[in-house]
Structure formats: C-alpha cells, structure tokens
Design a protein around this motif. Structure first.
Motif, PDB file in Angstrom:
ATOM      1  N   GLN A   1       1.029  -1.393   0.001  1.00 24.00           N
ATOM      2  CA  GLN A   1      -0.093  -0.033   0.039  1.00 24.00           C
ATOM      3  C   GLN A   1       0.942   1.211   0.022  1.00 24.00           C
ATOM      4  N   ALA A   2       0.839   2.038  -1.044  1.00 26.28           N
ATOM      5  CA  ALA A   2       1.623   3.247  -1.059  1.00 26.28           C
ATOM      6  C   ALA A   2       0.691   4.459  -1.066  1.00 26.28           C
ATOM      7  N   THR A   3       1.136   5.715  -1.257  1.00 23.38           N
ATOM      8  CA  THR A   3       0.298   6.779  -1.385  1.00 23.38           C
ATOM      9  C   THR A   3      -0.544   6.847  -2.764  1.00 23.38           C
ATOM     10  N   ALA A   4       0.033   6.630  -3.768  1.00 18.80           N
ATOM     11  CA  ALA A   4      -0.612   6.721  -5.195  1.00 18.80           C
ATOM     12  C   ALA A   4      -1.698   5.648  -5.337  1.00 18.80           C
ATOM     13  N   LEU A   5      -1.215   4.248  -4.957  1.00 20.49           N
ATOM     14  CA  LEU A   5      -2.184   3.114  -5.364  1.00 20.49           C
ATOM     15  C   LEU A   5      -1.896   2.134  -4.349  1.00 20.49           C
ATOM     16  N   CYS A   6      -2.545   1.137  -4.497  1.00 14.18           N
ATOM     17  CA  CYS A   6      -2.173  -0.276  -3.506  1.00 14.18           C
ATOM     18  C   CYS A   6      -1.695  -1.277  -4.677  1.00 14.18           C
ATOM     19  N   ALA A   7      -0.780  -1.927  -4.599  1.00 15.46           N
ATOM     20  CA  ALA A   7      -0.519  -3.027  -5.633  1.00 15.46           C
ATOM     21  C   ALA A   7      -0.457  -4.333  -4.923  1.00 15.46           C
ATOM     22  N   ILE A   8      -1.190  -5.311  -5.601  1.00 18.68           N
ATOM     23  CA  ILE A   8      -1.271  -6.682  -4.926  1.00 18.68           C
ATOM     24  C   ILE A   8      -0.701  -7.793  -5.883  1.00 18.68           C
ATOM     25  N   ASP A   9       0.168  -8.559  -5.483  1.00 17.29           N
ATOM     26  CA  ASP A   9       0.926  -9.559  -6.275  1.00 17.29           C
ATOM     27  C   ASP A   9       0.459 -10.833  -5.625  1.00 17.29           C
ATOM     28  N   VAL A  10      -0.070 -11.865  -6.744  1.00 15.50           N
ATOM     29  CA  VAL A  10      -0.441 -13.008  -6.290  1.00 15.50           C
ATOM     30  C   VAL A  10       0.629 -13.951  -6.633  1.00 15.50           C
ATOM     31  N   ASN A  11       0.837 -14.907  -5.615  1.00 16.99           N
ATOM     32  CA  ASN A  11       2.044 -15.805  -5.867  1.00 16.99           C
ATOM     33  C   ASN A  11       1.532 -17.345  -5.514  1.00 16.99           C
ATOM     34  N   GLY A  12       2.179 -18.275  -6.470  1.00 17.53           N
ATOM     35  CA  GLY A  12       1.735 -19.585  -6.287  1.00 17.53           C
ATOM     36  C   GLY A  12       2.612 -20.220  -5.189  1.00 17.53           C
ATOM     37  N   ALA A  13       3.766 -19.988  -4.861  1.00 12.87           N
ATOM     38  CA  ALA A  13       4.587 -20.551  -3.927  1.00 12.87           C
ATOM     39  C   ALA A  13       4.674 -22.203  -3.965  1.00 12.87           C
TER      40      ALA A  13
ATOM     41  N   ARG B   1      -4.185   4.300  10.667  1.00 15.60           N
ATOM     42  CA  ARG B   1      -4.988   4.829  11.886  1.00 15.60           C
ATOM     43  C   ARG B   1      -3.858   3.989  13.271  1.00 15.60           C
ATOM     44  N   ILE B   2      -3.313   3.157  13.039  1.00 12.06           N
ATOM     45  CA  ILE B   2      -2.511   2.281  14.086  1.00 12.06           C
ATOM     46  C   ILE B   2      -1.071   2.774  13.945  1.00 12.06           C
ATOM     47  N   LEU B   3      -0.480   2.808  12.812  1.00  9.89           N
ATOM     48  CA  LEU B   3       1.163   2.947  12.844  1.00  9.89           C
ATOM     49  C   LEU B   3       1.717   4.277  12.516  1.00  9.89           C
ATOM     50  N   VAL B   4       2.826   4.275  12.950  1.00  6.89           N
ATOM     51  CA  VAL B   4       3.580   5.581  12.633  1.00  6.89           C
ATOM     52  C   VAL B   4       3.480   6.042  11.120  1.00  6.89           C
ATOM     53  N   THR B   5       4.000   4.922  10.210  1.00  4.72           N
ATOM     54  CA  THR B   5       3.912   5.291   8.627  1.00  4.72           C
ATOM     55  C   THR B   5       3.470   3.760   8.346  1.00  4.72           C
ATOM     56  N   ARG B   6       3.076   3.510   7.037  1.00  7.55           N
ATOM     57  CA  ARG B   6       3.018   2.298   6.595  1.00  7.55           C
ATOM     58  C   ARG B   6       4.014   1.441   6.516  1.00  7.55           C
ATOM     59  N   ASP B   7       5.262   2.011   6.546  1.00 10.07           N
ATOM     60  CA  ASP B   7       6.603   1.311   6.360  1.00 10.07           C
ATOM     61  C   ASP B   7       7.016   0.686   7.458  1.00 10.07           C
ATOM     62  N   GLN B   8       6.489   1.373   8.814  1.00 16.67           N
ATOM     63  CA  GLN B   8       7.119   1.025   9.895  1.00 16.67           C
ATOM     64  C   GLN B   8       5.826   0.312  10.993  1.00 16.67           C
TER      65      GLN B   8
END
Length: 466
Positions: free
Chosen positions: A278-290, A383-390
């Motif tokens: 989740q970034a400021t401009a958009l949310c990128a979601i990657d599907v992985n078969g693993a 709402r919960i974290l300081v930043t999305r990256d932390q």
C-alpha cells in the motif's frame, strides 16, 4: 443473514480504553474493524465563516470550530459566497491522510425514523413500501406535520410508527435546524451547532435493532446500548457483556487478526499467498503460487489460485480499509475464460459495493487487473502505525494498547497500589488525561504511581506491586 444454516453477523465491541474498537465477524472471520476515537463526525452541522474564495477550484474555504478550514464547493451551496460571510454547513467528508474536510450547504439532518432536509419541500416514502393505503396514511401524517417547507424522507424502519412517534421525531430534527438558524442570526465565532450520530454508531444501532448478536467489553458502552434497546421496547437477549480474565479481543483471537492485517504477506487457504503493498498513489497486490499444486496443468493451477486470491483480496481491502486505485498482478492466465472467471470472482466478492463505491477497470494489455475503491477515512495501517513502512504503533495506539493490557493484568488478580512504568511520552499523556486515570482507578481501585522509563518502547510497560 437469513436463517437456513448460514452464520449471522456478530459485533464485538472493545470499549475499555480511550478508543472504541468494533469488529464485524462474518462467517467466523474478521470482516471489518473500526477504531473510534471520538472527534468530528460526518454530518456534523457547523456555523462557519468563509475565509477564502478559490475561483480556480469553484469552491470556498470555510473556518470551522475545532477543525481546519473545510472546502465548500460552489455547487453545494445555494447563492453567492464572499469572504467573511457566515454560513451553515454540514460535514460531507471528514479529513484524512492528505485530504481535508469537505462541506456541503445542502443540509440533511438524520434521525432514526427520517431525514429532514430544510427547504427541501419534497416528502419521500420508502420505495419498498408497496401498500397503497399505508402509503396514503403516512403521506397524510407527514403533510400534517410538515412546516417551513422542510423536506422529509421517511426511513423504512419508521413505516410502522404511529403519528405521535413520527411527529416527535420531526420536532426533534426541526429543533436542530432551529438551533442552526439561531446561530446564523447572531454569529460571533465559528461554532459546532449540532453533533451528528457517527456512522459507526448508526451501524451498531441497526445491528442491534435487527436482533443480531453484540458482545461488549466496557461497562459504560454496555449500559448505553442496553438503554437504546429499552427505549425502543426491544428485547436485549442478543446484547451480551464479556466477562472473564481474558480481554475480549484476545479471547476471540481478534488481536492476532489485526496484527496480520498490518503486514504485507497473506497466506491463501489451499496454498499460495498474496503480497499487499500500500503506497500513497495506489495499492499493488501480487498473487504468488509458492509451489502450490506444482504438478497440475499450469493454466488450471493459475486459475484456481487466482480465484482463491480474488476472495481474499476483497476481504483484505475491506479489513484494511484501502481506497483509491488498486492494481493486481495475478498469476498469468492464457485463456479468456480464466480472466473472465477472475473478473466475475472480484465482482461477486464486492457485491453491493459495485453500486458506486467500487469502479472496475478490468484487465490491462499487460495482464494486470485494476479497480478503484472510494476512500472512506484512514486506512487501518494509517490509523494504527506511525507510517505504513514502520511496524511501530503511533502514540495514540500505543497509549490505548498499554491501557488495555494493564486492565487485563488487573483482571488476572493484580490489584491495589502498584507502580506503572511506561515510556516518557506515554507517561506525559497519562498525566494529561483524566479519562485515562479513571480507567486505571476502575482497574486498581486507585491511581497507580506512574513513572517514566526511557528504556521502554511506546507500547511497552512494567507493573510492580508496591
């Protein structure tokens, strides 16, 4: 949900700290989470003063009571606007992240049984009400009580009310508008005229009125909700108070679900996983078969994993309250049939949200899948974290986390005079908050001695018996 074996929605309400957390459980899964810290609500009515005209935006900035200036579009106000003008406005959208408060001059005062639109003139009945005689009776009642050309929209839940109840509701809402008119007639400073019921409280009330289970932790909140049921003459056997030594969200495994909703990787049932960035401009979601089902035909394997991912993606979007542009990179599917199945699965999972809140873009030439979702306040991470990256709780979340856990320790048998060691910033916040100290008094019978320990993290604490 209807009967027939399907699970009904359940609400879990944690109201023991300075914030109220409300979890919606659907099909035994955490579906939505709201964190309510009070403050302004959508539909609050303000007396404001135009501070600046913005011709390039076809809007005006309006000074408000206790809030940053809000944006009032010209097309949401009747008549011209100029700097210094006093106006009655309503919050159409709360400010969040980098978005400011948005206002409207078209006032709609919401009640339990109706919506009052000052100057709106029209009387509207629920479309689902088909009985001609009942419609005629209600229309006669509403015309009889209508004054000052106020528009009235009757809610479905009020179609079986008697005339006295409908008239009482109308008087209650009219009084709010009269208060706004009085403030406008004698303006002195920006003023919050009428506090609206929050959308969260409206949702809780609808849930209770429908007779669905609500489990509450927190005496004050439980008493408040029981009072709502009693005032409406409703049974309260579906309103339950949580007890025991374990806190509600721990007991129901909600804390673990919240923690998982703050990390990027989400495992899929049956194998594979998705990564949510989740970034400021958009949310990128990657599907992985693993490596899931690695021996299968590649096309059928990709379709199967993508379809399982589709449901989980929508679940996570709702739970994390993600809005804006969302771009999905599914496993590559060569067939048009596979892509159509994925598109149908996403649409089916969103359901009613497709009626305005979600706009589907579909597959791009590069095989990505796009949609946009209307923003509705801060994301869960914001709402919960300081930043999305932390993965670090912000100060407000940390304070509430400490209070909840301290209350939990008091239930486990720790009582009496204790010393509470917390981080320096948390110690200052506790010293400044009468409400926080009252929570500690209820837990221990007296205020603990609060001591700052610079070595502790914001959400850490230490309790020692005196």
């Amino acid at each position: 949900m209807s009967a027939g074996g399907q699970n009904r929605d359940r609400l879990l309400i944690d109201a023991i700290a300075l914030e109220r957390r409300v979890a919606l459980i659907r099909n035994d899964r955490l579906c939505r989470l709201w964190i309510d810290r009070g403050g302004p609500a959508r539909f609050d009515i303000h007396l404001g003063r135009v501070s600046k005209i913005l011709p390039e935006m076809a809007a005006a900035m309006v000074a408000l009571d206790g809030l940053e200036d809000g944006l009032l579009p010209f097309d949401r106000h009747d008549g011209p606007l100029h700097e210094g003008q006093w106006v009655v406005v309503q919050i159409a959208r709360l400010g969040f992240e980098d978005k400011g408060v948005k206002l409207t001059g078209r006032i709609a005062i919401e009640g339990v049984g109706m919506i009052l639109r000052p100057g709106g003139r029209l009387i509207e009945l629920p479309r689902k009400l088909k009985d001609a005689q009942q419609r005629a009776n209600l229309l006669a009642i509403l015309k009889n009580i209508q004054s000052h050309d106020h528009g009235i929209m009757l809610r479905s839940g009020a179609t079986d009310w008697d005339e006295d109840a409908i008239a009482g509701e109308y008087r209650l809402l009219s009084a709010q508008w009269q208060k706004a008119e009085a403030a406008l007639a004698n303006p002195r400073k920006p003023l919050l005229v009428c506090k609206a019921q929050s959308e969260l409280d409206q949702m809780i009330e609808r849930h209770l009125m429908a007779g669905q289970e609500c489990l509450v932790e927190g005496v004050d909140e439980f008493v408040r909700l029981r009072g709502i049921l009693k005032a409406r003459g409703k049974a309260e056997d579906h309103l339950l108070r949580h007890g025991g030594s374990r806190l509600l969200f721990d007991d129901q495994d909600i804390e673990a679900d919240i923690a998982n909703a703050l990390i990027s990787k989400v495992d899929l049932a049956g194998g594979g996983w998705i990564a949510i960035d989740q970034a400021t401009a958009l949310c990128a979601i990657d599907v992985n078969g693993a490596g899931a089902d690695s021996g299968r035909d590649p096309e059928s394997r990709a379709i199967d994993i993508n379809l399982r991912a589709a449901d989980e993606i929508v679940q996570q979007i709702r739970l994390r309250n993600i809005g804006g542009l969302v771009v999905i990179d599914p496993l590559r599917m060569k067939s048009r049939a596979g892509r159509d199945k994925f598109d149908a699965a996403i649409k089916a999972a969103f359901g009613p949200e497709l009626d305005g809140a979600v706009q589907i873009g579909g597959f791009t030439r590069l095989g990505l899948y796009e949609f946009s979702r209307q923003r509705a306040g801060e994301s869960l991470a914001a709402r919960i974290l300081v930043t999305r990256d932390q993965a670090q709780l912000n100060a407000v979340s940390a304070l509430n986390n400490v209070l909840r856990n301290v209350v939990g320790e008091s239930r486990a048998g720790l009582a009496g005079t204790v010393c509470l060691y917390v981080a320096s910033g948390i110690a200052q916040r506790l010293a400044e908050s009468d409400d926080a100290r009252q929570i500690l008094i209820r837990a221990f019978g007296t205020v603990p001695q609060i001591l700052a320990d610079p070595a502790l993290e914001n959400d850490s604490y230490r309790l020692e018996k005196n």
